[in-house]
Every structure is written in C-alpha cells, then in structure tokens.
Design a protein around this motif. Sequence first.
Motif, PDB file in Angstrom:
ATOM      1  N   SER A  73       0.825  -1.215   0.000  1.00  0.00           N
ATOM      2  CA  SER A  73       0.000   0.000   0.000  1.00  0.00           C
ATOM      3  C   SER A  73       0.860   1.267   0.000  1.00  0.00           C
ATOM      4  O   SER A  73       2.030   1.240   0.388  1.00  0.00           O
ATOM      5  N   ILE A  74       0.231   2.339  -0.440  1.00  0.00           N
ATOM      6  CA  ILE A  74       0.922   3.641  -0.474  1.00  0.00           C
ATOM      7  C   ILE A  74       0.989   4.238   0.929  1.00  0.00           C
ATOM      8  O   ILE A  74       1.977   4.813   1.335  1.00  0.00           O
ATOM      9  N   LEU A  75      -0.111   4.065   1.680  1.00  0.00           N
ATOM     10  CA  LEU A  75      -0.151   4.580   3.054  1.00  0.00           C
ATOM     11  C   LEU A  75       0.362   3.515   4.011  1.00  0.00           C
ATOM     12  O   LEU A  75      -0.023   2.345   3.897  1.00  0.00           O
ATOM     13  N   MET A  76       1.216   3.928   4.921  1.00  0.00           N
ATOM     14  CA  MET A  76       1.741   2.962   5.888  1.00  0.00           C
ATOM     15  C   MET A  76       1.814   3.632   7.256  1.00  0.00           C
ATOM     16  O   MET A  76       1.644   4.855   7.373  1.00  0.00           O
ATOM     17  N   ASN A  77       2.093   2.835   8.259  1.00  0.00           N
ATOM     18  CA  ASN A  77       2.259   3.387   9.599  1.00  0.00           C
ATOM     19  C   ASN A  77       3.425   4.391   9.568  1.00  0.00           C
ATOM     20  O   ASN A  77       4.510   4.061   9.103  1.00  0.00           O
ATOM     21  N   PRO A  78       3.197   5.617  10.059  1.00  0.00           N
ATOM     22  CA  PRO A  78       4.274   6.622   9.966  1.00  0.00           C
ATOM     23  C   PRO A  78       5.556   6.205  10.681  1.00  0.00           C
ATOM     24  O   PRO A  78       6.625   6.760  10.402  1.00  0.00           O
ATOM     25  N   ALA A  79       5.455   5.217  11.581  1.00  0.00           N
ATOM     26  CA  ALA A  79       6.658   4.753  12.283  1.00  0.00           C
ATOM     27  C   ALA A  79       7.692   4.234  11.280  1.00  0.00           C
ATOM     28  O   ALA A  79       8.904   4.276  11.533  1.00  0.00           O
ATOM     29  N   ILE A  80       7.206   3.734  10.140  1.00  0.00           N
ATOM     30  CA  ILE A  80       8.124   3.240   9.106  1.00  0.00           C
ATOM     31  C   ILE A  80       9.036   4.372   8.619  1.00  0.00           C
ATOM     32  O   ILE A  80      10.240   4.212   8.449  1.00  0.00           O
ATOM     33  N   TRP A  81       8.430   5.549   8.432  1.00  0.00           N
ATOM     34  CA  TRP A  81       9.209   6.674   7.884  1.00  0.00           C
ATOM     35  C   TRP A  81      10.111   7.304   8.936  1.00  0.00           C
ATOM     36  O   TRP A  81      11.097   7.955   8.601  1.00  0.00           O
ATOM     37  N   LYS A  82       9.758   7.093  10.193  1.00  0.00           N
ATOM     38  CA  LYS A  82      10.635   7.551  11.279  1.00  0.00           C
ATOM     39  C   LYS A  82      11.857   6.627  11.307  1.00  0.00           C
ATOM     40  O   LYS A  82      13.004   7.077  11.303  1.00  0.00           O
ATOM     41  N   ALA A  83      11.592   5.311  11.289  1.00  0.00           N
ATOM     42  CA  ALA A  83      12.684   4.334  11.368  1.00  0.00           C
ATOM     43  C   ALA A  83      13.617   4.431  10.164  1.00  0.00           C
ATOM     44  O   ALA A  83      14.833   4.290  10.296  1.00  0.00           O
ATOM     45  N   SER A  84      13.054   4.677   9.007  1.00  0.00           N
ATOM     46  CA  SER A  84      13.877   4.696   7.792  1.00  0.00           C
ATOM     47  C   SER A  84      14.736   5.954   7.690  1.00  0.00           C
ATOM     48  O   SER A  84      15.639   6.030   6.861  1.00  0.00           O
ATOM     49  N   GLY A  85      14.408   6.946   8.506  1.00  0.00           N
ATOM     50  CA  GLY A  85      15.177   8.195   8.471  1.00  0.00           C
ATOM     51  C   GLY A  85      14.510   9.267   7.629  1.00  0.00           C
ATOM     52  O   GLY A  85      14.970  10.410   7.591  1.00  0.00           O
ATOM     53  N   HIS A  86      13.391   8.926   6.959  1.00  0.00           N
ATOM     54  CA  HIS A  86      12.767   9.913   6.067  1.00  0.00           C
ATOM     55  C   HIS A  86      12.182  11.109   6.825  1.00  0.00           C
ATOM     56  O   HIS A  86      12.234  12.230   6.338  1.00  0.00           O
ATOM     57  N   VAL A  87      11.610  10.870   8.011  1.00  0.00           N
ATOM     58  CA  VAL A  87      11.005  12.002   8.748  1.00  0.00           C
ATOM     59  C   VAL A  87      12.079  13.025   9.115  1.00  0.00           C
ATOM     60  O   VAL A  87      11.876  14.233   9.003  1.00  0.00           O
ATOM     61  N   ASP A  88      13.258  12.528   9.494  1.00  0.00           N
ATOM     62  CA  ASP A  88      14.295  13.460   9.965  1.00  0.00           C
ATOM     63  C   ASP A  88      15.205  13.976   8.865  1.00  0.00           C
ATOM     64  O   ASP A  88      15.708  15.096   8.964  1.00  0.00           O
ATOM     65  N   THR A  89      15.410  13.168   7.828  1.00  0.00           N
ATOM     66  CA  THR A  89      16.471  13.593   6.891  1.00  0.00           C
ATOM     67  C   THR A  89      16.091  13.610   5.418  1.00  0.00           C
ATOM     68  O   THR A  89      16.933  13.929   4.590  1.00  0.00           O
ATOM     69  N   PHE A  90      14.847  13.276   5.070  1.00  0.00           N
ATOM     70  CA  PHE A  90      14.518  13.246   3.640  1.00  0.00           C
ATOM     71  C   PHE A  90      14.156  14.664   3.192  1.00  0.00           C
ATOM     72  O   PHE A  90      12.998  15.022   3.035  1.00  0.00           O
ATOM     73  N   ALA A  91      15.185  15.460   3.052  1.00  0.00           N
ATOM     74  CA  ALA A  91      14.952  16.874   2.772  1.00  0.00           C
ATOM     75  C   ALA A  91      15.918  17.367   1.715  1.00  0.00           C
ATOM     76  O   ALA A  91      17.025  16.866   1.586  1.00  0.00           O
TER      77      ALA A  91
END
Length: 592
Positions: A73-91
């Motif tokens: 799916s396109i939508l996932m638990n936001p914890a995935i994006w925290k763990a992957s580093g996207h929330v903090d560094t995908f900029a």
Amino acid sequence: MSTDTKNNTALMEKIVSLCKRRGFIFQSSEIYGGCGGVWDYGPLGAELKRNLRTAWWNAMTREREDVLGLDASILMNPAIWKASGHVDTFADLMRECSLTNKRVRADHVDPQEGVIMNFTGAEAATGWKLDRVISVLMKKAEHIESFRKRVRLLIASNAGEAAGKPEEIVLLGEAKGDAVQGSVDYHPETGGALGPARPFNLMLKTYLGPTATEADVTYLRPETAQAIFAQFKNVFDSSRVKVPFGICQIGKAFRNEVTPKNFTFRSREFEQMELEFFIKPDEAVEIISGEVARWIEGADLSEPQANWGWDLWHRYWVDQRTKFYEGIGLGGVLEYYWQTPEDLAHYARACVDILCDFPFGTEELEGIAARGSFDLTAHQNASTKSQEVFDEDLKNAAAKLTDEQKEALIQKRLAAEQSKVKGAPMPEADVRAWFERLFKGSYVPHVIEPSAGLDRMALAIIANAFNETEKTDEKGKKEAITVLKLHPRVAPIKVGVFPLLKNKPELVAKAREVYALLKKHMNCFYDETASIGRRYARQDEVGTPFGITIDFDTLGENPELLDTVTLRHRDGGVQERVNISDLLGKLLAAVS
Ligand code: ATP
C-alpha cells in the motif's frame, strides 16, 4: 542562451507538443490551469508505461527464480518513515524568493548575470503597502521599463486582490545597485533575492483517520522500497526462499519536489520500480565457501556464484540492469556515475547512478546501491521485531570452525570497522555479539537496491526515439516528418492494419479479419481513412513499428499472392509480402 541550449530547448518543446498532440502525456488538471509537477498519461502513454512495467516485471521476477513480487500500500504506519530516516532527513535544501515566496532547490539555481535593483517598498491606490526593502535582479538585456512592469506584476500576483491592478502599483525608492555575474543568489524565474538555504522535507503529509489531528498524520510514500523492508519477514516466511533472493515492486511514490521540472523528469507524483536483493553478509559467505570472491575488471557476471561478495552482487545488478536497458532500446545512451566515498551515505558501500541522455542534459535514470544491512536493522531496532534469517548451511559450516579461525574473522571485522571512512565504528562488544549470532546461523541480510523511475524511463524512451526530418512534397512545400523510433517491445501500438481502400467492402472485411486475428495478442490500430502514405506517417509519428496493408492481391487478384499482405517496417520503410498465416508468429517474435 547558447545555440546548443536553444536547440535542446526547442527539441524538448517538440517532444512535449508531440506527447500532448498524440495522447502520450497531458498536464494534470489542465482545464483548471494545471497542477504543478503532476502529469497524466493519455491512451498511448498508458500503453507505453504498461509495456515498460511488464518488461521490468518480467525481467526482474517472472524470468528469474530468485526474485518475488510485492504490491504494497501507499499509506503505511508513519513509524516506518521515522525508522527509515525519512522524517528526519529526507529533505532538500531550498531557498525562498523574498519577492514572491517561490521556492527553488538550492542546488538548482543557475548562475545569473544582471544589475541589482533595490526598492524601499511599494504602495497602491487601494491603500495597500509593502513596507520592506526588496532587491530584484534586472537581467542582462532586460529593458528598465519592462523590468519595472515585471516587478509590479510579481508583487501584484503575490499580494492578491489587496494591491489592485499591477499597473497602479507604485515602486518606491528605486536605487541601482551592483552589477553581478555568475550569481546564484537570485531566483532564476523571478529575479527576487533568495533567502538562506533551509531543509525542506519532501514527504507529502496526509491524515489517516476521521479526526485529522497531528496524531493522525501519515505520509504518501516517497519511495516503494520501505514497504519491501517492512514486509521482508512475511515474504521470507511465506515463500520458502533462501538468501540470496530479492523482492521487487512497482508503484506510485510522492515527493513534494521544491522545483519540479523538465516535463515528467522530476514530478511530484511518479512511479518507481524497485528491487531489494537480499544477500548474505560477506562473513557468512566466507564461513560457508571458505573464501569471498571479489570483483575484478572483466569478472564473469553471467551466473551468480555461492562465493560472491557484496561487490560482485552489486556489479551483477549493474550488468543486469544495463542488459534490460539494451533490451528496450536505450543501450547506446547510458552513462554511469560511480559515487565517490564523499558522495556515499554513511551506511552505503557503493552506489552507481545509471544516467541517460535527455535533451536537457545527462541525468539519472536509476540508482543501484549496496546498502549493507542498514534498512532491515533500522526496522528491527525501531519495531523490536527480529529481521534475522536462520541459515542452516551457515550454522553447520560455523560449527566446523576452530576458535582461532572464529577469532581471526572477528579481528578482521574489527580492523575494517576501525578503517571506516564514514560513520562511527561498531563497538567491539557489538561486533562480538553479532558474530555470536552469525556462528549460530543468524544474521540480518544485506541488500543491493536497483531503483528505477518508470516516468523517467518513459521520457527517456520517447526523447531518444524522437526523429525529425524534412520532406518536400510534389508542390515544393516543406513538411517536418516525425518518426518515433521506439523499440517494438515498448511501442504502444505494435501494428497498424489498413485496407487499401475504404469503399471496397471485400478489402475492409479482410482487413477487419486480420485486425481481429492480431488484436487478441497485441495492441493494434485499424485505420481506413486517408491515403496509405498518410496512414503510415500517422503511425510513424507514434512509433508503431509495423504496418499491414490489405490490397487486391490479398483477395487473389494475383492468385499467387492470395491471402498475403504487405508488411511495412517503420524503420527503413522496407516492405515485404507475408502470408496471413505467418503474420502472428512473425510479429510476436518481434514485439515480445
Ligand atoms: P534525484 O537525485 O534525481 O532527485 P534520487 O537520487 O533522489 O533522484 P532515488 O531516491 O534514488 O532518486 O529514486 C530512484 C529513482 O526514482 C530515480 O533514479 C528516478 O528514476 C526516480 N525518481 C526519483 N525522484 C523522482 C521524481 N521526482 N520524479 C520522477 N522520478 C523520480
């Protein structure tokens, strides 16, 4: 603008125009003025993309025994994006125009030349006031009056209705500043002075749940890869596979690109085709095979071997992906950029960008990275769910090692940790704990990631197939002739079927019969209007590789040619006479 740049811009305009005119690609929401960085694929574009998707899917999973497919799916638990580093560094670092608030990626500002013009502010008869200093670059060769008009327009569009008509805005305290050359401090479109570079997260936020509060925030996935990592254990446990093996998927990804540009090349909604190929850590290979084979120039990459280290796997996938591009007609226009140790992320061991020639430059089509065990380990740590696999062969081989041999392996790894160029070395206690698990047969797999963009691939295919020549007709009138030299495997229409004349029912009936025969197996186009030459040209323009004409000989006017048709090849215009009974086999061999 140099002549080359002008020619390339003109070429790109022709490609964009063809895409719209013939139904490959349309601007999204065009009737409402468009939607920045978002595109729709028309009937032919949809077929082209579908063919590329199928070619990739077949090459990556169906034709292999060691890769499985996934459709997450396109939508996932936001914890995935925290763990992957996207929330903090995908900029991306972006800068904002002080005049219009328009943003631009800090590394996308082309050097500019002109004179800086300063104003102390602006006001309008409506009572509206802009009470701050503004600096705008007056571009070289721009007339002062058109410059002022442009600034008024920009101010008005930013201020909205409050400022009234642009021509009624009064610019205050105009003062000429310095002349600049090669400056990257002014917005390339507006000329407004740019503010400092700030990180801008590229993920598109949305809410999942009825309350739409911060607690419900999640993201449209910015890549398809993370779902593969998040489902790694489920696929592994349900599919009776052994490492090395891969999981691939094709799907939409979303990035709030600061400066979407170059048609579909950099879009905000696009499709990715990604493979995560899981391999054993080199230490496990060494324990099982007694050695780790390393890549050397000219190494045989045709068949994977049990003793391959990560670098051979990485080279193998670069080779596989190159062969794929050759198979869809892009072989001749590829280049490779091997990232330097300074370019690489701290966890990556190697990364190569496969670049392709576009009218706007040589740009990335696909990246192939060796990412170690970074992703699965990050999810293991964040979710507290083990992402380890158990390897019976490894356990058995490790059981035969002496303590000295085990210690030698540990020492080798400790030395490698100390000589790391980037990132902190793993503490000795952690290294020893990791080996303890390894000697028992357990490890988190490492990964090689070939990550391609479907939209970029489609654009590369169209741009490189685009050919324009000039033809002079009988009356001496010059006409531009466009031929899209698409590889038959990816061409949206494989064959055009034409009765010689539309007012001869016998010809039409036979042509319909041939069309029905072929249509079940490939996308065909039936056309009975205009001259045969015109019909061929219409199909050449959209890249149809073959044309079939049904004429009176087909019906037996010349008995020797009964039930034969003319098969025309787009490239070279060669024509041959083919039996209807041989058509399907011949065409299928060419387009599959
Ligand atoms: P770039 O440096 O061009 O922004 P990237 O290195 O961020 O790309 P990846 O994150 O490695 O790209 O994504 C893998 C592939 O996905 C790219 O090689 C490209 O083909 C595709 N892709 C990435 N971003 C976009 C985009 N905004 N529009 C279209 N395709 C994209």
